[in-house]
Scaffold this motif. Structure first.
Motif, PDB file in Angstrom:
ATOM      1  N   PHE A  40     -83.481  29.957   0.963  1.00  0.00           N
ATOM      2  CA  PHE A  40     -83.318  30.173  -0.476  1.00  0.00           C
ATOM      3  C   PHE A  40     -83.591  31.630  -0.850  1.00  0.00           C
ATOM      4  CE2 PHE A  40     -82.668  25.796  -0.926  1.00  0.00           C
ATOM      5  CZ  PHE A  40     -82.453  25.445  -2.250  1.00  0.00           C
ATOM      6  N   ASP A  41     -84.510  32.261  -0.167  1.00  0.00           N
ATOM      7  CA  ASP A  41     -84.858  33.664  -0.467  1.00  0.00           C
ATOM      8  C   ASP A  41     -83.815  34.660   0.022  1.00  0.00           C
ATOM      9  OD1 ASP A  41     -87.203  32.833  -1.655  1.00  0.00           O
ATOM     10  OD2 ASP A  41     -88.478  33.342   0.063  1.00  0.00           O
ATOM     11  N   HIS A  42     -82.915  34.239   0.911  1.00  0.00           N
ATOM     12  CA  HIS A  42     -81.950  35.165   1.512  1.00  0.00           C
ATOM     13  C   HIS A  42     -80.500  34.790   1.212  1.00  0.00           C
ATOM     14  CE1 HIS A  42     -85.534  36.152   3.852  1.00  0.00           C
ATOM     15  NE2 HIS A  42     -84.975  37.347   3.958  1.00  0.00           N
ATOM     16  N   GLY A  43     -80.246  34.210   0.065  1.00  0.00           N
ATOM     17  CA  GLY A  43     -78.881  33.858  -0.307  1.00  0.00           C
ATOM     18  C   GLY A  43     -78.514  32.468   0.151  1.00  0.00           C
ATOM     19  N   PRO A  44     -78.976  31.459  -0.572  1.00  0.00           N
ATOM     20  CA  PRO A  44     -78.740  30.082  -0.148  1.00  0.00           C
ATOM     21  C   PRO A  44     -77.299  29.633  -0.391  1.00  0.00           C
ATOM     22  CG  PRO A  44     -79.737  30.084  -2.299  1.00  0.00           C
ATOM     23  CD  PRO A  44     -79.696  31.530  -1.840  1.00  0.00           C
ATOM     24  N   PRO A  45     -76.900  28.568   0.289  1.00  0.00           N
ATOM     25  CA  PRO A  45     -75.621  27.935  -0.036  1.00  0.00           C
ATOM     26  C   PRO A  45     -75.698  27.396  -1.465  1.00  0.00           C
ATOM     27  CG  PRO A  45     -76.545  27.032   1.986  1.00  0.00           C
ATOM     28  CD  PRO A  45     -77.594  27.886   1.372  1.00  0.00           C
ATOM     29  N   GLU A  46     -74.568  27.009  -2.007  1.00  0.00           N
ATOM     30  CA  GLU A  46     -74.574  26.442  -3.352  1.00  0.00           C
ATOM     31  C   GLU A  46     -75.378  25.143  -3.400  1.00  0.00           C
ATOM     32  OE1 GLU A  46     -71.238  25.039  -6.546  1.00  0.00           O
ATOM     33  OE2 GLU A  46     -70.891  26.897  -5.424  1.00  0.00           O
ATOM     34  N   ARG A  47     -75.277  24.353  -2.331  1.00  0.00           N
ATOM     35  CA  ARG A  47     -76.011  23.087  -2.266  1.00  0.00           C
ATOM     36  C   ARG A  47     -76.650  22.941  -0.889  1.00  0.00           C
ATOM     37  NH1 ARG A  47     -72.026  18.503  -2.941  1.00  0.00           N
ATOM     38  NH2 ARG A  47     -73.887  17.270  -3.235  1.00  0.00           N
ATOM     39  N   VAL A  48     -77.896  22.455  -0.889  1.00  0.00           N
ATOM     40  CA  VAL A  48     -78.576  22.104   0.362  1.00  0.00           C
ATOM     41  C   VAL A  48     -79.016  20.652   0.204  1.00  0.00           C
ATOM     42  CG1 VAL A  48     -80.473  22.601   1.939  1.00  0.00           C
ATOM     43  CG2 VAL A  48     -79.382  24.479   0.682  1.00  0.00           C
ATOM     44  N   ILE A  49     -78.558  19.819   1.118  1.00  0.00           N
ATOM     45  CA  ILE A  49     -78.835  18.388   1.000  1.00  0.00           C
ATOM     46  C   ILE A  49     -79.579  17.907   2.232  1.00  0.00           C
ATOM     47  CG2 ILE A  49     -77.814  16.095   0.756  1.00  0.00           C
ATOM     48  CD1 ILE A  49     -75.388  17.492  -0.566  1.00  0.00           C
ATOM     49  N   HIS A  50     -80.703  17.246   1.968  1.00  0.00           N
ATOM     50  CA  HIS A  50     -81.492  16.638   3.039  1.00  0.00           C
ATOM     51  C   HIS A  50     -81.063  15.180   3.130  1.00  0.00           C
ATOM     52  CE1 HIS A  50     -85.415  14.980   4.706  1.00  0.00           C
ATOM     53  NE2 HIS A  50     -84.885  15.714   5.648  1.00  0.00           N
ATOM     54  N   MET A  51     -80.715  14.727   4.335  1.00  0.00           N
ATOM     55  CA  MET A  51     -80.210  13.371   4.525  1.00  0.00           C
ATOM     56  C   MET A  51     -81.017  12.668   5.609  1.00  0.00           C
ATOM     57  SD  MET A  51     -76.167  14.342   4.357  1.00  0.00           S
ATOM     58  CE  MET A  51     -76.123  14.550   6.092  1.00  0.00           C
ATOM     59  N   TYR A  52     -81.068  11.358   5.485  1.00  0.00           N
ATOM     60  CA  TYR A  52     -81.762  10.598   6.511  1.00  0.00           C
ATOM     61  C   TYR A  52     -81.121   9.224   6.637  1.00  0.00           C
ATOM     62  CZ  TYR A  52     -85.127   8.052   9.218  1.00  0.00           C
ATOM     63  OH  TYR A  52     -85.698   7.294  10.194  1.00  0.00           O
ATOM     64  N   GLY A  53     -81.114   8.722   7.839  1.00  0.00           N
ATOM     65  CA  GLY A  53     -80.661   7.359   8.085  1.00  0.00           C
ATOM     66  C   GLY A  53     -80.820   7.040   9.549  1.00  0.00           C
ATOM     67  N   PRO A  54     -81.261   5.854   9.860  1.00  0.00           N
ATOM     68  CA  PRO A  54     -81.378   5.472  11.261  1.00  0.00           C
ATOM     69  C   PRO A  54     -79.993   5.374  11.895  1.00  0.00           C
ATOM     70  CG  PRO A  54     -81.823   3.599   9.833  1.00  0.00           C
ATOM     71  CD  PRO A  54     -81.667   4.796   8.948  1.00  0.00           C
ATOM     72  N   THR A  55     -79.928   5.626  13.171  1.00  0.00           N
ATOM     73  CA  THR A  55     -78.671   5.586  13.907  1.00  0.00           C
ATOM     74  C   THR A  55     -77.953   4.258  13.696  1.00  0.00           C
ATOM     75  OG1 THR A  55     -79.513   7.109  15.544  1.00  0.00           O
ATOM     76  CG2 THR A  55     -77.651   5.768  16.210  1.00  0.00           C
ATOM     77  N   GLU A  56     -78.703   3.175  13.568  1.00  0.00           N
ATOM     78  CA  GLU A  56     -78.093   1.859  13.394  1.00  0.00           C
ATOM     79  C   GLU A  56     -77.233   1.789  12.127  1.00  0.00           C
ATOM     80  OE1 GLU A  56     -81.596   1.777  15.861  1.00  0.00           O
ATOM     81  OE2 GLU A  56     -81.395   2.381  13.782  1.00  0.00           O
ATOM     82  N   CYS A  57     -77.504   2.662  11.174  1.00  0.00           N
ATOM     83  CA  CYS A  57     -76.721   2.686   9.930  1.00  0.00           C
ATOM     84  C   CYS A  57     -75.544   3.650  10.033  1.00  0.00           C
ATOM     85  CB  CYS A  57     -77.607   3.093   8.764  1.00  0.00           C
ATOM     86  SG  CYS A  57     -78.867   1.875   8.383  1.00  0.00           S
ATOM     87  N   HIS A  85     -81.044  13.768  -0.596  1.00  0.00           N
ATOM     88  CA  HIS A  85     -81.685  14.478  -1.698  1.00  0.00           C
ATOM     89  C   HIS A  85     -81.165  15.910  -1.729  1.00  0.00           C
ATOM     90  CE1 HIS A  85     -84.725  15.837  -4.533  1.00  0.00           C
ATOM     91  NE2 HIS A  85     -84.932  16.864  -3.738  1.00  0.00           N
ATOM     92  N   GLU A  86     -80.644  16.335  -2.881  1.00  0.00           N
ATOM     93  CA  GLU A  86     -80.228  17.724  -3.028  1.00  0.00           C
ATOM     94  C   GLU A  86     -81.470  18.568  -3.312  1.00  0.00           C
ATOM     95  OE1 GLU A  86     -77.088  20.562  -5.421  1.00  0.00           O
ATOM     96  OE2 GLU A  86     -76.770  18.387  -5.374  1.00  0.00           O
ATOM     97  N   ILE A  87     -81.744  19.505  -2.437  1.00  0.00           N
ATOM     98  CA  ILE A  87     -82.957  20.318  -2.512  1.00  0.00           C
ATOM     99  C   ILE A  87     -82.824  21.332  -3.641  1.00  0.00           C
ATOM    100  CG2 ILE A  87     -84.439  21.940  -1.273  1.00  0.00           C
ATOM    101  CD1 ILE A  87     -83.451  20.547   1.323  1.00  0.00           C
ATOM    102  N   THR A  88     -83.893  21.449  -4.419  1.00  0.00           N
ATOM    103  CA  THR A  88     -83.921  22.391  -5.540  1.00  0.00           C
ATOM    104  C   THR A  88     -85.033  23.415  -5.329  1.00  0.00           C
ATOM    105  OG1 THR A  88     -85.518  21.087  -6.817  1.00  0.00           O
ATOM    106  CG2 THR A  88     -83.168  20.553  -7.116  1.00  0.00           C
ATOM    107  N   ALA A  89     -84.985  24.461  -6.129  1.00  0.00           N
ATOM    108  CA  ALA A  89     -86.057  25.459  -6.094  1.00  0.00           C
ATOM    109  C   ALA A  89     -87.394  24.820  -6.465  1.00  0.00           C
ATOM    110  CB  ALA A  89     -85.727  26.617  -7.026  1.00  0.00           C
ATOM    111  N   ALA A  90     -87.367  23.832  -7.354  1.00  0.00           N
ATOM    112  CA  ALA A  90     -88.603  23.134  -7.748  1.00  0.00           C
ATOM    113  C   ALA A  90     -89.220  22.403  -6.561  1.00  0.00           C
ATOM    114  CB  ALA A  90     -88.319  22.160  -8.885  1.00  0.00           C
ATOM    115  N   ASP A  91     -88.394  21.808  -5.709  1.00  0.00           N
ATOM    116  CA  ASP A  91     -88.906  21.140  -4.505  1.00  0.00           C
ATOM    117  C   ASP A  91     -89.664  22.133  -3.631  1.00  0.00           C
ATOM    118  OD1 ASP A  91     -87.667  18.666  -5.134  1.00  0.00           O
ATOM    119  OD2 ASP A  91     -85.820  19.285  -4.120  1.00  0.00           O
ATOM    120  N   ILE A  92     -89.057  23.293  -3.457  1.00  0.00           N
ATOM    121  CA  ILE A  92     -89.664  24.321  -2.611  1.00  0.00           C
ATOM    122  C   ILE A  92     -90.966  24.819  -3.233  1.00  0.00           C
ATOM    123  CG2 ILE A  92     -89.339  26.627  -1.649  1.00  0.00           C
ATOM    124  CD1 ILE A  92     -86.318  25.903  -1.524  1.00  0.00           C
TER     125      ILE A  92
END
Length: 142
Positions: free
Chosen positions: A92-109, A116-123
């Motif tokens: 984020f400090d060095h020119g972030p992409p427009e969107r950064v998304i954290h994803m999770y799911g077990p392989t079985e899915c 979750h779309e990561i925001t500056a507030a999260d950081i």
């Protein structure tokens, strides 16, 4: 879309089918390019890549050595393990992409079930949530 992972990795299904079914183009990058953050960044820029899915471990390595690598990407998706807030802050400090998304799911899915779309507030808060269920789905934790 940049295809950078091993073809036996479950995210390949997402990278291939979602991209092609939406009329996109897939650019397959060899391992030698992906592991060199500077060359990888140049390739993303030259190929006008808009979407990248990258494992959290590889993201951390690139963010530590060349955090601006994803500055020309529209959507950066990462997942598979706990996300490193200082590394995301570095991006984020060095020119972030427009969107950064954290994803999770077990392989079985097959790929992911929450995001979750990561925001500056999260950081700023020092915590990035796993996310909420995608689409019209519900999540039950037993």
């Amino acid at each position: 879309l940049a295809h950078i992972g091993n073809t036996v990795f479950d995210i390949t299904l997402f990278e291939t089918w979602v991209c092609l079914l939406r009329g996109g183009t897939i650019v397959v990058y060899p391992h030698e390019i992906v592991i060199d953050p500077v060359i990888f960044s140049q390739s993303l820029r030259e190929d006008q890549i808009e979407v990248v899915f990258i494992t959290t471990a590889l993201l951390n390595t690139i963010a530590k050595t060349y955090p601006e690598a994803f500055s020309t990407v529209h959507t950066l998706m990462t997942g598979g393990e706990i996300i490193n807030v200082p590394m995301i802050r570095n991006i984020f400090d060095h020119g972030p992409p427009e969107r950064v998304i954290h994803m999770y799911g077990p392989t079985e899915c097959t790929v992911f079930v929450i995001s979750h779309e990561i925001t500056a507030a999260d950081i700023y808060n020092g915590r990035i949530p796993l996310g909420k269920p995608i689409g019209n789905f519900q999540l039950f934790i037993a």
